[in-house]
Design a protein around this motif. Structure first.
Motif, PDB file in Angstrom:
ATOM      1  N   ILE A  93      46.783  53.369  35.873  1.00 14.82           N
ATOM      2  CA  ILE A  93      45.618  52.520  36.145  1.00 14.82           C
ATOM      3  C   ILE A  93      45.999  51.047  36.014  1.00 14.82           C
ATOM      4  N   THR A  94      46.783  50.738  34.971  1.00 16.18           N
ATOM      5  CA  THR A  94      47.226  49.356  34.776  1.00 16.18           C
ATOM      6  C   THR A  94      48.158  48.914  35.892  1.00 16.18           C
ATOM      7  N   ILE A  95      49.075  49.795  36.299  1.00 22.48           N
ATOM      8  CA  ILE A  95      50.026  49.449  37.364  1.00 22.48           C
ATOM      9  C   ILE A  95      49.297  49.202  38.684  1.00 22.48           C
ATOM     10  N   PHE A  96      48.338  50.075  39.030  1.00 22.22           N
ATOM     11  CA  PHE A  96      47.597  49.906  40.285  1.00 22.22           C
ATOM     12  C   PHE A  96      46.716  48.663  40.265  1.00 22.22           C
ATOM     13  N   GLY A  97      46.443  48.167  39.047  1.00 18.03           N
ATOM     14  CA  GLY A  97      45.646  46.959  38.937  1.00 18.03           C
ATOM     15  C   GLY A  97      46.444  45.682  39.141  1.00 18.03           C
ATOM     16  N   ILE A  98      47.777  45.790  39.207  1.00 16.37           N
ATOM     17  CA  ILE A  98      48.631  44.622  39.455  1.00 16.37           C
ATOM     18  C   ILE A  98      48.552  44.265  40.937  1.00 16.37           C
ATOM     19  N   SER A  99      48.342  43.002  41.219  1.00 16.15           N
ATOM     20  CA  SER A  99      48.085  42.581  42.604  1.00 16.15           C
ATOM     21  C   SER A  99      49.326  42.641  43.488  1.00 16.15           C
ATOM     22  N   SER A 100      50.479  42.195  42.994  1.00 17.18           N
ATOM     23  CA  SER A 100      51.685  42.118  43.825  1.00 17.18           C
ATOM     24  C   SER A 100      52.434  43.446  43.854  1.00 17.18           C
ATOM     25  N   THR A 101      53.014  43.757  45.011  1.00 14.19           N
ATOM     26  CA  THR A 101      53.796  44.985  45.158  1.00 14.19           C
ATOM     27  C   THR A 101      55.051  44.948  44.296  1.00 14.19           C
ATOM     28  N   SER A 102      55.721  43.808  44.257  1.00 14.51           N
ATOM     29  CA  SER A 102      56.932  43.679  43.451  1.00 14.51           C
ATOM     30  C   SER A 102      56.612  43.844  41.968  1.00 14.51           C
TER      31      SER A 102
END
Length: 281
Positions: free
Chosen positions: A190-199
């Motif tokens: 959930i936290t990872i998918f909440g990060i805006s940038s792909t990198s």
């Protein structure tokens, strides 16, 4: 494979103990996981090789129960250590601002001591129950090591207390830690998918991908062989699954972490350069 397993895991322990790059809690836990892998394969594989070479081998009752106990301790410790590592990744990704204060030195040693201490105590209960059984049906174990299920097949006593003990211990050692790992990774994703940038998502996921692969392999085989009744699958299948987590998993764990982790790769390169310079001198 046995020699490679010992070499790889000793290298991990050496790097974690000496490299300044690998001082984070994740590598502290990884060093103990490597130690449990060495403990596990050294307890089972030498006797297994003797069985293969001689097409059968003899082991005393004391030797058999000792092998069973040490095997149980190493497997249990690995389960608890993988759980501690998942909690470490959860704090690092989901609570980054509080990570250093929460994953303190005291907590690290508490998790390590608890992992090993609980393993020794819980498996000791099972060992006492097994030693209280009468074995009169046969003296031939249809396996390459003294696992619990083949031992119970030889007993002419009531094995119900041991079976109940195994179910309870399986819940505490395998099932509950596995559920805890799943919950932590739900929060991590959930936290990872909440990060805006792909990198940013890729970089964050790379910090826990190695642990996720190891957990999937280790717990997958453990759940199949211990949470499914022994009579539910054939002996060859039982042996094959046992080989998967006794031999292959300790062999592949260091490879997985080295391939997916730049810090470990850099530490290996630095260590090899230092060794080559000393050899030249």
């Amino acid at each position: 494979m046995y020699s490679m397993t010992i070499f790889e895991n000793l290298l991990i322990i050496l790097l974690v103990s000496t490299s300044q790059r690998l001082r984070s809690p994740m590598y502290f836990f990884l060093g103990h996981l490597a130690l449990s892998d060495i403990f596990q394969v050294s307890n089972v594989v030498p006797k297994m090789l003797d069985v293969i070479i001689k097409e059968g081998s003899i082991i005393s009752f004391v030797g058999c129960t000792t092998q069973f106990y040490l095997y149980g301790v190493s497997v249990s410790a690995a389960c608890f250590l993988l759980t501690a590592m998942s909690y470490d990744r959860y704090l690092a990704i989901c609570r980054p601002l509080h990570y250093i204060s929460m994953m303190s030195v005291k907590l690290r040693y508490t998790l390590i001591i608890s992992s090993w201490g609980l393993s020794f105590m819980l498996v000791l209960i099972t060992l006492v129950l097994v030693c209280g059984l009468d074995f009169c049906r046969s003296n031939a174990i249809n396996h390459f090591f003294c696992d619990l299920a083949p031992l119970l097949e030889l007993s002419c006593s009531d094995t119900t207390p041991v079976s109940i003990d195994i179910i309870v211990h399986s819940v505490f050692i395998v099932l509950l830690p596995f559920l805890f790992i799943i919950i932590t990774y739900v929060h991590i994703f959930i936290t990872i998918f909440g990060i805006s940038s792909t990198s940013g998502r890729q970089k964050t996921f790379s910090t826990c991908s190695s642990h996720l692969v190891v957990v999937s392999t280790y717990y997958g085989s453990m759940l199949i062989i211990y949470m499914v009744p022994y009579r539910g699958h054939s002996v060859p299948v039982n042996k094959f699954i046992s080989l998967l987590y006794i031999v292959l998993t300790p062999l592949l764990n260091p490879v997985i972490y080295c391939l997916r982790n730049q810090e470990i790769q850099s530490s290996v390169i630095v260590y090899l350069k230092v060794c080559s310079k000393k050899t030249v001198l």
